[in-house]
Write a protein that holds these residues in place. Structure first.
Motif, PDB file in Angstrom:
ATOM      1  N   SER A 303       0.847  -1.217   0.000  1.00  0.00           N
ATOM      2  CA  SER A 303       0.000   0.000   0.000  1.00  0.00           C
ATOM      3  C   SER A 303       0.868   1.247   0.000  1.00  0.00           C
ATOM      4  O   SER A 303       0.551   2.249  -0.657  1.00  0.00           O
ATOM      5  N   VAL A 306       2.036   1.899  -3.476  1.00  0.00           N
ATOM      6  CA  VAL A 306       0.964   2.501  -4.283  1.00  0.00           C
ATOM      7  C   VAL A 306       0.817   3.984  -3.922  1.00  0.00           C
ATOM      8  O   VAL A 306       0.731   4.858  -4.798  1.00  0.00           O
ATOM      9  N   ASN A 307       0.853   4.281  -2.621  1.00  0.00           N
ATOM     10  CA  ASN A 307       0.726   5.654  -2.160  1.00  0.00           C
ATOM     11  C   ASN A 307       1.875   6.531  -2.678  1.00  0.00           C
ATOM     12  O   ASN A 307       1.670   7.633  -3.205  1.00  0.00           O
ATOM     13  N   THR A 309       3.677   5.926  -5.280  1.00  0.00           N
ATOM     14  CA  THR A 309       3.528   6.010  -6.746  1.00  0.00           C
ATOM     15  C   THR A 309       2.553   7.141  -7.099  1.00  0.00           C
ATOM     16  O   THR A 309       2.789   7.915  -8.036  1.00  0.00           O
ATOM     17  N   ASP A 310       1.458   7.271  -6.336  1.00  0.00           N
ATOM     18  CA  ASP A 310       0.470   8.328  -6.585  1.00  0.00           C
ATOM     19  C   ASP A 310       1.089   9.720  -6.404  1.00  0.00           C
ATOM     20  O   ASP A 310       0.812  10.639  -7.167  1.00  0.00           O
ATOM     21  N   TYR A 311       1.935   9.861  -5.384  1.00  0.00           N
ATOM     22  CA  TYR A 311       2.595  11.160  -5.175  1.00  0.00           C
ATOM     23  C   TYR A 311       3.610  11.451  -6.273  1.00  0.00           C
ATOM     24  O   TYR A 311       3.843  12.597  -6.627  1.00  0.00           O
ATOM     25  N   ALA A 313       3.423  10.368  -9.452  1.00  0.00           N
ATOM     26  CA  ALA A 313       2.823  10.440 -10.801  1.00  0.00           C
ATOM     27  C   ALA A 313       2.841  11.846 -11.413  1.00  0.00           C
ATOM     28  O   ALA A 313       3.233  12.001 -12.576  1.00  0.00           O
TER      29      ALA A 313
END
Ligand code: AMP
Length: 400
Positions: A303, A306-307, A309-311, A313
């Motif tokens: 998780s 993923v978190n 990766t979102d920041y 992007a």
């Protein structure tokens, strides 16, 4: 005063038939089982462009010099530059003559012989004077070359005789090499007005080693993602349980101080973990921020990846220093290799600095997907902290 590089017309015309003394960072890692085998030749490969550019100017001689390992001021055959000289000769397709020591009486004779264009001085650190920034040692080195070229970015944070004091003897005759130029241009994209959003990822083992860079980055980043053992003092300072994970009281104090500043909102910490009972034990996923009693946190969890990766992007500038876990063990490498993969797909300026994150990118086979991989771990961190380095300042302004 501007920094002059070997691309400068004065160098190109001035180097012809002259002796050029050039400082490189050939401090390459050696194979653990075979001390004569180079494990990673990157630092030598990165110097080739500069060497060829100097040779194109048709100098009388090129005298190259470097430190190698930590022989502590004593001659020690284990730290001979011989494997480097051999590899360099193969790469260049011409002889590279290695001297017995950097103060060898025979060097003067060699310099006047017609054969062997390239001479390599033996490990500078065989002499205590090198690390002591000794002026007389620097003066002797300077007698070998009419012009001085500095391309040892990885050693530019050191005030040593061959990187710093030597500039006293090359007023208006000192030039930066092409690797130094590339490193400075890349790091300046982080230091001077980075294109936003700017996201930094910091990992590794000790907060105290990277406290200055964290403070400095918090001024300019939009987000600072913290992973690896670096994260536990921050989690502990926030009141979370961290089990038996690596964490010193001193680091918790530093983390608490940082979390007490207005920049704390920029910091993103792991929300789950991969843990184990021992450092070499089987991996277990912990799907929450608190690490159970007796467990050691050894990687960021899925998780968190993923978190992060979102920041990352939307980022236009990314700096990465330090692994997300004990990545040397494949059981705990997913977070680190995952970050390498994410960075490789971004449409951003991506700079990777620091030995371990560079190794991880190489391990993932993604080196050519990064905008810049710094050849200097400590040097790149200090450059970001201070906007320059002693070796660069001395080259630019000279030494009295
Ligand atoms: P540094 O030199 O500070 O960048 O630290 C790099 C080292 O930190 C690497 O050898 C990693 O294996 C180690 N490391 C990173 N995360 C952890 C962790 N969670 N537990 C133990 N060691 C770690």
């Amino acid at each position: 005063m501007a920094l002059k590089f070997i691309t400068d017309e004065n160098f190109k015309t001035g180097a012809k038939d002259k002796k050029i003394l050039a400082r490189f960072d050939f401090n390459v890692p050696m194979d653990k089982n075979d001390h004569t085998k180079i494990a990673d030749t990157t630092r030598i490969d990165e110097a080739i462009e500069t060497i060829n550019a100097i040779l194109e100017c048709k100098p009388k001689k090129l005298i190259v010099m470097s430190h190698f390992g930590r022989p502590n001021g004593k001659v020690n055959p284990q730290f001979s530059l011989e494997p480097v000289a051999k590899y360099l000769a193969e790469k260049l397709g011409q002889e590279v003559l290695l001297t017995e020591t950097a103060l060898d009486r025979g060097i003067k004779t060699l310099l006047n012989l017609n054969e062997s264009k390239i001479i390599m001085l033996q490990n500078l650190r065989f002499h205590p004077e090198e690390e002591n920034n000794d002026r007389d040692f620097a003066r002797i080195l300077s007698t070998y070359g009419d012009l001085y070229v500095f391309d040892a970015f990885g050693a530019a944070h050191r005030k040593h005789a061959s990187t710093y004091e030597i500039n006293a003897f090359y007023k208006n005759k000192a030039y930066g090499g092409l690797l130094l130029k590339r490193e400075i241009e890349a790091l300046d994209k982080i230091v001077n007005d980075p294109v936003k959003p700017f996201v930094a990822i910091v990992g590794g083992a000790k907060v105290s080693d990277k406290i200055k860079i964290i403070d400095r980055l918090l001024v300019s980043v939009d987000k600072l993602l913290i992973g690896g053992a670096m994260a536990y003092p921050f989690l502990k300072a926030q009141g979370h349980e961290i089990g038996k994970s690596l964490c010193s009281d001193e680091d918790v104090i530093l983390a608490r101080r940082i979390l007490g500043t207005p920049s704390k909102g920029k910091i993103v910490l792991p929300s789950d973990h991969i843990v184990s009972n021992t450092f070499g034990g089987a991996p277990e996923e912990v799907g929450q921020v608190n690490i159970p009693d007796g467990k050691i946190g050894l990687d960021i969890g899925p998780s968190t990846l993923v978190n992060f990766t979102d920041y990352l992007a939307p980022a236009k500038t990314v700096l990465w220093n330090g692994p997300m876990g004990l990545f040397e063990n494949t059981n705990f490498a997913k977070g680190t290799l995952g970050i390498a993969k994410v960075l490789s797909n971004l449409k951003a300026f991506t700079l990777v600095g620091g030995g371990d994150s560079v190794n991880a990118v190489k391990l993932a086979g993604l080196s050519d997907k990064m905008s810049h991989i710094s050849t200097g771990g400590g040097a790149s961190l200090e450059y970001i902290e201070n906007g320059t380095l002693p070796g660069i300042q001395a080259l630019k302004f000279g030494i009295d």
